[in-house]
Design a protein around this motif. Structure first.
Motif, PDB file in Angstrom:
ATOM      1  N   ASP A   1      -2.579   4.926  -3.676  1.00 24.78           N
ATOM      2  CA  ASP A   1      -3.572   5.949  -3.389  1.00 24.78           C
ATOM      3  C   ASP A   1      -2.939   7.301  -3.728  1.00 24.78           C
ATOM      4  OD1 ASP A   1      -5.641   7.457  -2.446  1.00 24.78           O
ATOM      5  OD2 ASP A   1      -5.450   6.861  -0.351  1.00 24.78           O
ATOM      6  N   PRO A   2      -3.309   7.938  -4.851  1.00 24.68           N
ATOM      7  CA  PRO A   2      -2.630   9.162  -5.293  1.00 24.68           C
ATOM      8  C   PRO A   2      -3.117  10.395  -4.539  1.00 24.68           C
ATOM      9  CG  PRO A   2      -4.365   8.639  -6.822  1.00 24.68           C
ATOM     10  CD  PRO A   2      -4.378   7.542  -5.784  1.00 24.68           C
ATOM     11  N   ALA A   3      -2.934  10.376  -3.231  1.00 20.97           N
ATOM     12  CA  ALA A   3      -3.415  11.470  -2.388  1.00 20.97           C
ATOM     13  C   ALA A   3      -2.309  11.899  -1.421  1.00 20.97           C
ATOM     14  CB  ALA A   3      -4.641  11.012  -1.595  1.00 20.97           C
ATOM     15  N   PRO A   4      -2.001  13.193  -1.391  1.00 20.03           N
ATOM     16  CA  PRO A   4      -2.520  14.229  -2.286  1.00 20.03           C
ATOM     17  C   PRO A   4      -2.041  14.025  -3.724  1.00 20.03           C
ATOM     18  CG  PRO A   4      -0.756  15.100  -0.928  1.00 20.03           C
ATOM     19  CD  PRO A   4      -1.036  13.728  -0.421  1.00 20.03           C
TER      20      PRO A   4
ATOM     21  N   GLU B   1      -8.956  13.609  -7.426  1.00 26.15           N
ATOM     22  CA  GLU B   1      -7.644  13.077  -7.815  1.00 26.15           C
ATOM     23  C   GLU B   1      -7.682  12.478  -9.221  1.00 26.15           C
ATOM     24  OE1 GLU B   1      -7.019  12.196  -3.098  1.00 26.15           O
ATOM     25  OE2 GLU B   1      -7.496  10.536  -4.462  1.00 26.15           O
ATOM     26  N   MET B   2      -8.791  11.832  -9.563  1.00 26.53           N
ATOM     27  CA  MET B   2      -8.955  11.293 -10.916  1.00 26.53           C
ATOM     28  C   MET B   2      -8.876  12.414 -11.950  1.00 26.53           C
ATOM     29  SD  MET B   2      -9.745   8.718 -12.981  1.00 26.53           S
ATOM     30  CE  MET B   2     -10.909   7.431 -12.515  1.00 26.53           C
TER      31      MET B   2
ATOM     32  N   LEU C   1       0.846  -1.189   0.000  1.00 26.59           N
ATOM     33  CA  LEU C   1       0.000   0.000   0.000  1.00 26.59           C
ATOM     34  C   LEU C   1       0.883   1.240   0.000  1.00 26.59           C
ATOM     35  CD1 LEU C   1      -2.813  -0.798   2.621  1.00 26.59           C
ATOM     36  CD2 LEU C   1      -3.087  -0.507   0.165  1.00 26.59           C
ATOM     37  N   LEU C   2       0.639   2.137  -0.956  1.00 27.80           N
ATOM     38  CA  LEU C   2       1.383   3.387  -1.073  1.00 27.80           C
ATOM     39  C   LEU C   2       0.418   4.567  -1.130  1.00 27.80           C
ATOM     40  CD1 LEU C   2       3.977   2.435  -3.844  1.00 27.80           C
ATOM     41  CD2 LEU C   2       4.506   2.866  -1.434  1.00 27.80           C
TER      42      LEU C   2
END
Length: 296
Positions: A159-162, A183-184, A132-133
């Motif tokens: 998870d591209p957050a932020p 984010e999408m 998990l990243l």
């Protein structure tokens, strides 16, 4: 086993009636301190739901770091803690009466989690089948970890957050990317429909796209199939960390061997329960609660 590489923050949460406007001063209703950070939230979720977890994170040299140390060690997540000479990471969170939040993150010690630290922990990390990243540590470290696990044939969930400062070259190493709608849009482009945006991410290299849509549920787009899983209807009071609880629960369910649809429903139930409580890690439900909501 699940590996998590990411941030550990102390969340300073202030509850307000409505979000503060530019130039406005208002009185807060309540001030609370909670253990948080996207990496820690996901690691703690997976651990509390029964997963075997190795959590690589950096803590600082202050009282906030000591708070995080106590919290992580209490549930056997002290195995990957590295200490650095820096203030610990903190998040300033404003929560409105409707349960929505706005967050400012100061990275502190998290920004010392380097590729060298990851390489030094390689043997312990690669015992896991799932990684998990998130994006609250230096991006070069996130990219290094994604490539390391991908080349080892492991599942990489990102998870591209932020969503700022993401080099899209990481997508070729990602098995499942889990953005929310904002984010999408930042990754794929604005004014695109869901199917058009997910198709664009597939072309960039992502095997599977899992769009988290809050109270509208989730949309999963894979190479061979798509799935829509509705959200569970609950009364939300604080959405802080709901996405992290989703990811941690989703990884834990996959690690147990549940199929994709069951894993998505399990994660949706976990996230739904989390928004009915205040705080990040304090809002994480337990297996029996999730089972009850699922009707099991």
């Amino acid at each position: 086993m699940i590996a998590v590489i990411g941030s550990s923050n102390v969340d300073m949460v202030i509850n307000v009636d409505d979000f503060t406007l530019p130039g406005q001063t208002q009185k807060g209703l309540e001030l609370s301190y909670y253990p948080g950070g996207k990496g820690a939230n996901q690691a703690v979720t997976s651990r509390l739901l029964g997963g075997e977890v190795y959590f690589l994170t950096c803590l600082g040299n202050d009282g906030n770091a000591q708070m995080m140390k106590r919290e992580l060690e209490a549930i056997d997540l002290g195995n990957g803690i590295r200490y650095v000479d820096s203030p610990n990471g903190v998040a300033l969170i404003e929560v409105s009466s409707s349960g929505e939040n706005r967050i400012i993150v100061y990275p502190g010690a998290n920004f010392h989690l380097s590729p060298e630290i990851i390489a030094d922990s390689r043997e312990s990390l690669l015992k896991a089948d799932i990684l998990l990243l998130q994006n609250e540590i230096p991006f070069e470290s996130t990219l290094y970890a994604a490539k390391l696990f991908s080349e080892a044939g492991k599942t990489v969930i990102f998870d591209p957050a932020p969503s700022s400062n993401i080099d899209k070259s990481i997508l070729r190493y990602v098995s499942i990317i889990t953005p929310n709608e904002t984010e999408m849009a930042e990754l794929a482009g604005y004014n695109l429909g869901i199917e058009e945006a997910t198709a664009k991410l597939h072309k960039m290299g992502c095997e599977d796209v899992l769009l988290k849509r809050g109270n509208k549920g989730v949309f999963f787009s894979g190479r061979s199939k798509s799935l829509v899983v509705p959200a569970f209807k609950v009364r939300a009071i604080d959405s802080t960390a709901a996405g992290d609880v989703f990811n941690g629960a989703f990884a834990c369910s996959l690690d147990r061997g549940l199929d994709l649809h069951a894993s998505l429903r399990y994660a949706c139930a976990a996230a739904a329960l989390s928004v009915t409580r205040r705080g990040a890690q304090k809002s994480i439900p337990r297996n029996e609660e999730i089972g009850s909501l699922l009707g099991e």
